[in-house]
Scaffold this active site. Sequence first.
Site, mmCIF file in Angstrom:
data_model
loop_
_atom_site.group_PDB
_atom_site.id
_atom_site.type_symbol
_atom_site.label_atom_id
_atom_site.label_comp_id
_atom_site.label_asym_id
_atom_site.label_seq_id
_atom_site.Cartn_x
_atom_site.Cartn_y
_atom_site.Cartn_z
ATOM 1 N N GLU A 196 4.963 38.460 45.189
ATOM 2 C CA GLU A 196 5.782 38.634 46.397
ATOM 3 C C GLU A 196 5.192 39.722 47.273
ATOM 4 O O GLU A 196 4.753 40.751 46.738
ATOM 5 C CB GLU A 196 7.213 39.002 46.005
ATOM 6 C CG GLU A 196 7.892 37.895 45.232
ATOM 7 C CD GLU A 196 9.281 38.292 44.717
ATOM 8 O OE1 GLU A 196 9.805 39.351 45.113
ATOM 9 O OE2 GLU A 196 9.840 37.537 43.915
ATOM 10 N N ILE A 226 25.463 37.877 35.916
ATOM 11 C CA ILE A 226 25.252 37.004 37.084
ATOM 12 C C ILE A 226 25.480 35.544 36.698
ATOM 13 O O ILE A 226 26.124 34.798 37.435
ATOM 14 C CB ILE A 226 23.855 37.245 37.714
ATOM 15 C CG1 ILE A 226 23.739 38.711 38.168
ATOM 16 C CG2 ILE A 226 23.623 36.304 38.893
ATOM 17 C CD1 ILE A 226 22.373 39.132 38.687
ATOM 18 N N GLY A 239 24.364 36.178 31.417
ATOM 19 C CA GLY A 239 24.795 37.571 31.520
ATOM 20 C C GLY A 239 25.812 37.669 32.647
ATOM 21 O O GLY A 239 26.494 36.695 32.973
ATOM 22 N N THR A 247 16.857 32.727 41.089
ATOM 23 C CA THR A 247 17.156 33.969 41.815
ATOM 24 C C THR A 247 16.911 35.175 40.893
ATOM 25 O O THR A 247 17.371 36.275 41.191
ATOM 26 C CB THR A 247 18.627 34.004 42.304
ATOM 27 O OG1 THR A 247 19.478 33.762 41.181
ATOM 28 C CG2 THR A 247 18.901 32.995 43.396
ATOM 29 N N ALA A 248 16.207 34.939 39.770
ATOM 30 C CA ALA A 248 16.024 36.029 38.791
ATOM 31 C C ALA A 248 14.656 36.708 38.983
ATOM 32 O O ALA A 248 14.561 37.698 39.719
ATOM 33 C CB ALA A 248 16.188 35.478 37.382
ATOM 34 N N ARG A 249 13.624 36.167 38.368
ATOM 35 C CA ARG A 249 12.275 36.687 38.531
ATOM 36 C C ARG A 249 11.300 35.518 38.568
ATOM 37 O O ARG A 249 11.409 34.576 37.767
ATOM 38 C CB ARG A 249 11.902 37.610 37.358
ATOM 39 C CG ARG A 249 12.515 39.003 37.427
ATOM 40 C CD ARG A 249 11.914 39.842 38.554
ATOM 41 N NE ARG A 249 12.458 41.180 38.594
ATOM 42 C CZ ARG A 249 13.487 41.563 39.363
ATOM 43 N NH1 ARG A 249 14.093 40.700 40.149
ATOM 44 N NH2 ARG A 249 13.889 42.817 39.364
ATOM 45 N N HIS A 267 13.384 36.872 48.476
ATOM 46 C CA HIS A 267 13.948 37.828 47.509
ATOM 47 C C HIS A 267 15.114 38.619 48.121
ATOM 48 O O HIS A 267 15.018 39.832 48.315
ATOM 49 C CB HIS A 267 12.867 38.780 46.976
ATOM 50 C CG HIS A 267 13.258 39.433 45.689
ATOM 51 N ND1 HIS A 267 12.370 39.749 44.701
ATOM 52 C CD2 HIS A 267 14.474 39.841 45.221
ATOM 53 C CE1 HIS A 267 12.993 40.329 43.687
ATOM 54 N NE2 HIS A 267 14.288 40.397 43.991
ATOM 55 N N ILE A 268 16.193 37.891 48.397
ATOM 56 C CA ILE A 268 17.333 38.524 49.065
ATOM 57 C C ILE A 268 18.619 38.448 48.237
ATOM 58 O O ILE A 268 19.721 38.555 48.771
ATOM 59 C CB ILE A 268 17.574 37.897 50.473
ATOM 60 C CG1 ILE A 268 17.725 36.367 50.382
ATOM 61 C CG2 ILE A 268 16.463 38.281 51.437
ATOM 62 C CD1 ILE A 268 18.223 35.705 51.658
#
Length: 353
Positions: free
Chosen positions: A291, A181, A179, A260-262, A310-311
């Site tokens: 988290e 990203i 997508g 870096t997604a979920r 999660h940044i």
Amino acid sequence: MCFNSILLHRLVINEFLYDLLSAFSMKILLTRSLHDFAVKELKKRYQVEIYTGKVPISKDLLISKIKDKDGLICYPYDKIDSDVINAGAKLKAISTFSVGYNHIDVNTALERGIIVSYTPEVLTRATADLAMTLMLSLFRRVSEGDALIRKKAWRTIFGPYEFLGTDLYGKTLGIFGMGRIGKAVAKRALGFEMKLLYHNRKRLSSQEEKSLNARYVSLDELFRRSDVISIHAPYTSQTHEIVNLKLLKSMKKASFLINTARGKIINEKDLVAALKKKIIAGAALDVFQNEPISASNPLIGLKNVLMTPHIGSATIETRKKMAEITVKNLVLSLARKKPIYQVKVESGHLDQF
Ligand code: 8YV
């Protein structure tokens, strides 16, 4: 001025005053505070309640607070399930401060005619930058080097065979989820002269594939052939723990995995096993199954994993833009206008990330 135009003016002014007054009688809830400028904007228009207790807000409290609210601003760690949505008898709009909306029961909201909005695009670059940061750090052992110096364990000047990382140049990057990203990561990786493979639910046009120099492959092939995998797929029932031991075992021994997604896209237990047994060389994770992760999470004890809290979207510029859009989305939705970014379909919406 003729009679008709006076009448028209009055109508417009009346409509404006009516909108203003009815907006001010509206109540909204924020499940945690937002930038000052954003809160100020909201307070100009609505009666605003901001939850300031322990994050995330408990389900019971959320249910009791949502009862008389017209609008809700929420975050990815809030669970906006059907119980919460249905408790909001007056609820007209949900605006999330995130690109991901897997925390919202979109189907229930849409059935109830509630407008759901989110913040894609503005965080694409920041998240892609973080994926590249993690990739470079893994390849060049940046956090290991930093830890070594802080432990005061750097005692000799390294010789030609010590503390070696690997080149990005010529390595194959496998992008899972092409997508916004994923494509931004592809563009960055091209600058590092990497080879690109990708897997997506839907194949890109041949024009896009050509411009990104990316080859479409199956998920199995992606994991088998890549030197590093970067995950940019949305979290849905189809991607739940899709990265499991079987897939990890198919990866090259010297390869890396970046997420870096979920967190729940990866079976975390399987990943820990794969890292312990050196089935893959390492992983870099910005997202986790739960988290913040608990102190007993086995990932913490592993040397071949690099972790960030999660940044992905956490830059000054990006978060400010996200706040602006979150507010605009809510204001437009409550005025029964189209928000800037509206969630239209149930989970699996390909453009999510
Ligand atoms: C969060 C994210 O929004 O956008 C997403 O989906 O996961 C992040 O950008 C951010 O951490 C604020 O909670």
